[in-house]
Design a protein around this motif. Structure first.
Motif, PDB file in Angstrom:
ATOM      1  N   LEU A 268       4.657 -10.534  -4.585  1.00 26.33           N
ATOM      2  CA  LEU A 268       4.678 -10.688  -6.034  1.00 26.33           C
ATOM      3  C   LEU A 268       6.112 -10.925  -6.502  1.00 26.33           C
ATOM      4  N   GLY A 269       6.263 -11.205  -7.803  1.00 25.53           N
ATOM      5  CA  GLY A 269       7.586 -11.395  -8.379  1.00 25.53           C
ATOM      6  C   GLY A 269       8.317 -10.077  -8.549  1.00 25.53           C
ATOM      7  N   MET A 270       9.630 -10.157  -8.749  1.00 24.29           N
ATOM      8  CA  MET A 270      10.466  -8.957  -8.805  1.00 24.29           C
ATOM      9  C   MET A 270      10.134  -8.045  -9.985  1.00 24.29           C
ATOM     10  N   LYS A 271       9.520  -8.602 -11.042  1.00 28.84           N
ATOM     11  CA  LYS A 271       9.169  -7.790 -12.211  1.00 28.84           C
ATOM     12  C   LYS A 271       7.689  -7.403 -12.213  1.00 28.84           C
ATOM     13  N   GLU A 272       7.013  -7.672 -11.104  1.00 31.29           N
ATOM     14  CA  GLU A 272       5.582  -7.398 -11.015  1.00 31.29           C
ATOM     15  C   GLU A 272       5.325  -6.263 -10.022  1.00 31.29           C
ATOM     16  N   SER A 273       4.173  -5.643 -10.140  1.00 33.61           N
ATOM     17  CA  SER A 273       3.890  -4.486  -9.302  1.00 33.61           C
ATOM     18  C   SER A 273       2.386  -4.298  -9.131  1.00 33.61           C
ATOM     19  N   LEU A 274       2.023  -3.662  -8.034  1.00 36.42           N
ATOM     20  CA  LEU A 274       0.628  -3.261  -7.811  1.00 36.42           C
ATOM     21  C   LEU A 274       0.355  -1.863  -8.356  1.00 36.42           C
ATOM     22  N   LEU A 275       1.378  -1.227  -8.901  1.00 35.38           N
ATOM     23  CA  LEU A 275       1.304   0.186  -9.257  1.00 35.38           C
ATOM     24  C   LEU A 275       0.103   0.522 -10.131  1.00 35.38           C
ATOM     25  N   PHE A 276      -0.195  -0.345 -11.113  1.00 38.76           N
ATOM     26  CA  PHE A 276      -1.271  -0.054 -12.059  1.00 38.76           C
ATOM     27  C   PHE A 276      -2.535  -0.871 -11.806  1.00 38.76           C
ATOM     28  N   ALA A 277      -2.553  -1.621 -10.708  1.00 37.68           N
ATOM     29  CA  ALA A 277      -3.708  -2.474 -10.412  1.00 37.68           C
ATOM     30  C   ALA A 277      -4.850  -1.645  -9.840  1.00 37.68           C
ATOM     31  N   GLU A 278      -6.068  -2.011 -10.216  1.00 43.67           N
ATOM     32  CA  GLU A 278      -7.246  -1.317  -9.688  1.00 43.67           C
ATOM     33  C   GLU A 278      -7.358  -1.473  -8.173  1.00 43.67           C
ATOM     34  N   ALA A 279      -6.838  -2.590  -7.657  1.00 43.68           N
ATOM     35  CA  ALA A 279      -6.964  -2.882  -6.219  1.00 43.68           C
ATOM     36  C   ALA A 279      -5.823  -2.284  -5.388  1.00 43.68           C
ATOM     37  N   ARG A 280      -4.966  -1.466  -6.011  1.00 46.10           N
ATOM     38  CA  ARG A 280      -3.774  -0.992  -5.291  1.00 46.10           C
ATOM     39  C   ARG A 280      -4.111  -0.200  -4.029  1.00 46.10           C
ATOM     40  N   GLN A 281      -5.287   0.457  -4.014  1.00 47.71           N
ATOM     41  CA  GLN A 281      -5.656   1.256  -2.839  1.00 47.71           C
ATOM     42  C   GLN A 281      -5.896   0.386  -1.601  1.00 47.71           C
ATOM     43  N   GLN A 282      -6.122  -0.919  -1.831  1.00 47.99           N
ATOM     44  CA  GLN A 282      -6.370  -1.828  -0.695  1.00 47.99           C
ATOM     45  C   GLN A 282      -5.090  -2.200   0.041  1.00 47.99           C
ATOM     46  N   PHE A 283      -3.927  -1.871  -0.570  1.00 46.39           N
ATOM     47  CA  PHE A 283      -2.654  -2.355  -0.036  1.00 46.39           C
ATOM     48  C   PHE A 283      -1.708  -1.209   0.294  1.00 46.39           C
ATOM     49  N   GLU A 284      -0.854  -1.472   1.287  1.00 47.57           N
ATOM     50  CA  GLU A 284       0.268  -0.574   1.537  1.00 47.57           C
ATOM     51  C   GLU A 284       1.561  -1.320   1.196  1.00 47.57           C
ATOM     52  N   VAL A 285       2.571  -0.571   0.801  1.00 45.36           N
ATOM     53  CA  VAL A 285       3.845  -1.176   0.427  1.00 45.36           C
ATOM     54  C   VAL A 285       4.652  -1.454   1.694  1.00 45.36           C
ATOM     55  N   VAL A 286       5.089  -2.708   1.851  1.00 42.91           N
ATOM     56  CA  VAL A 286       5.929  -3.086   2.990  1.00 42.91           C
ATOM     57  C   VAL A 286       7.400  -2.954   2.608  1.00 42.91           C
ATOM     58  N   ASN A 287       7.754  -3.542   1.474  1.00 50.02           N
ATOM     59  CA  ASN A 287       9.123  -3.434   0.977  1.00 50.02           C
ATOM     60  C   ASN A 287       9.076  -3.407  -0.548  1.00 50.02           C
ATOM     61  N   PRO A 288       9.233  -2.215  -1.159  1.00 52.39           N
ATOM     62  CA  PRO A 288       9.095  -2.121  -2.621  1.00 52.39           C
ATOM     63  C   PRO A 288      10.180  -2.886  -3.375  1.00 52.39           C
ATOM     64  N   ALA A 289      11.359  -3.018  -2.770  1.00 52.99           N
ATOM     65  CA  ALA A 289      12.472  -3.676  -3.467  1.00 52.99           C
ATOM     66  C   ALA A 289      12.184  -5.143  -3.750  1.00 52.99           C
ATOM     67  N   VAL A 290      11.444  -5.796  -2.851  1.00 51.86           N
ATOM     68  CA  VAL A 290      11.159  -7.222  -3.032  1.00 51.86           C
ATOM     69  C   VAL A 290       9.669  -7.492  -3.231  1.00 51.86           C
ATOM     70  N   ARG A 291       8.885  -6.421  -3.517  1.00 50.49           N
ATOM     71  CA  ARG A 291       7.473  -6.536  -3.907  1.00 50.49           C
ATOM     72  C   ARG A 291       6.621  -7.232  -2.858  1.00 50.49           C
ATOM     73  N   ILE A 292       6.747  -6.771  -1.619  1.00 50.21           N
ATOM     74  CA  ILE A 292       5.888  -7.268  -0.550  1.00 50.21           C
ATOM     75  C   ILE A 292       4.925  -6.154  -0.152  1.00 50.21           C
ATOM     76  N   TYR A 293       3.638  -6.502  -0.077  1.00 52.39           N
ATOM     77  CA  TYR A 293       2.580  -5.547   0.243  1.00 52.39           C
ATOM     78  C   TYR A 293       1.763  -6.086   1.412  1.00 52.39           C
ATOM     79  N   ARG A 294       0.950  -5.185   2.006  1.00 54.39           N
ATOM     80  CA  ARG A 294       0.090  -5.613   3.111  1.00 54.39           C
ATOM     81  C   ARG A 294      -1.290  -5.011   2.953  1.00 54.39           C
ATOM     82  N   SER A 295      -2.284  -5.848   3.194  1.00 51.83           N
ATOM     83  CA  SER A 295      -3.663  -5.365   3.120  1.00 51.83           C
ATOM     84  C   SER A 295      -3.907  -4.307   4.197  1.00 51.83           C
ATOM     85  N   LYS A 296      -4.585  -3.243   3.824  1.00 50.54           N
ATOM     86  CA  LYS A 296      -4.832  -2.147   4.784  1.00 50.54           C
ATOM     87  C   LYS A 296      -5.943  -2.489   5.771  1.00 50.54           C
ATOM     88  N   THR A 297      -6.802  -3.433   5.385  1.00 55.79           N
ATOM     89  CA  THR A 297      -7.944  -3.745   6.256  1.00 55.79           C
ATOM     90  C   THR A 297      -7.968  -5.216   6.628  1.00 55.79           C
TER      91      THR A 297
END
Length: 275
Positions: free
Chosen positions: A246-275
């Protein structure tokens, strides 16, 4: 309000409804403050003094509508924007993707293509471009046409070169494009595995399975409802253990789907699907 041109919340809804009814573009869930600013800017450029004039033009002049959509959906973009993000891709994400026989990447909301060109260069330098397929989608057909042609304004290449070097690039950046008058043309060999297509994040469905989805600085224009829809769409479009950027000003923090993802690098907003 811009100058003496004004559009009320009710009038903005009328414009949104007209566009959806007549042309099928749905801006219902775009963040209202941002959308209002963009509509006002379009009215000012077109010298439409009233919303009535704007609606008349949208209804009766297809060329005006095409221009309006292009102006409304233009996103600020650049090559190797946020170099630390590209450095993270270079160092830690692409080496993981190298294990796949075919690497599929989706750039959602690609605008005029600068970010997907950047990705192609990264893949080339990692020796992965030949087995990668990059899908670049946008709502705006004019953006996509420019991206297909690989056209980038030459005036920005000095800044893009600096971004590239900061991202860890070691080649001569000018070898990736040819200068022609006031434009830089990304060389064909770095565009060969790019597929450009119209896709509306507000209404369209998943269309493939990807190891990496990049959607940077698009969600900030959507309201919470549409953000959640798009996150669910991305979740459905990712391969197991696929990456989402995602973009630097965007986040999964409040997204309903956040439980599907783990944070890879919070500083640059990279996430990874858990499944």
């Amino acid at each position: 309000m811009i100058g003496h041109i004004h559009i009320s919340p009710e009038e903005l809804e009328e414009v949104v409804h007209l566009i959806r009814r007549q042309y099928g573009y749905d801006f219902s869930d775009y963040a209202r403050a941002s959308l209002q600013r963009r509509v006002l800017r379009c009215m000012q450029k077109a010298n439409c003094q009233t919303v009535y004039e704007l609606k008349y033009q949208l209804t009766n002049d297809p060329r005006f509508f095409a221009w309006f959509i292009e102006s409304l959906t233009v996103n600020v973009t650049e090559m190797f924007r946020d170099p630390v993000f590209y450095k993270e891709l270079r160092m830690n994400v692409l080496p993981k993707l190298a294990s796949y026989p075919t690497i599929k990447i989706w750039h959602a909301g690609c605008s005029t293509g600068e970010e997907v060109f950047s990705m192609a260069i990264l893949l080339h330098e990692a020796g992965l471009l030949d087995r990668a397929r990059l899908y670049a989608t946008d709502l705006n057909p004019a953006n996509l046409e420019r991206a297909r042609q690989g056209i980038v304004p030459l005036q920005y290449m000095k800044d893009y070169t600096a971004n590239y070097i900061q991202s860890g690039g070691l080649s001569d950046f000018s070898s990736y494009y040819t200068a022609r008058y006031e434009h830089a043309i990304i060389r064909k060999e770095f565009r060969k595995n790019l597929v450009f297509a119209t896709h509306n994040l507000a209404t369209d469905q998943a269309f493939n399975e990807f190891q990496l989805i990049c959607c940077r600085n698009v969600l900030i224009y959507f309201n919470r409802h549409l953000q959640n829809r798009v996150m669910t769409l991305f979740g459905n479009s990712l391969a197991p253990l696929g990456y989402l950027a995602l973009g630097m000003k965007e986040s999964l923090l409040f997204a309903e789907a956040r439980q599907q993802f783990e944070v890879v690098n919070p500083a640059v907003r990279i996430y990874r699907s858990k499944t």
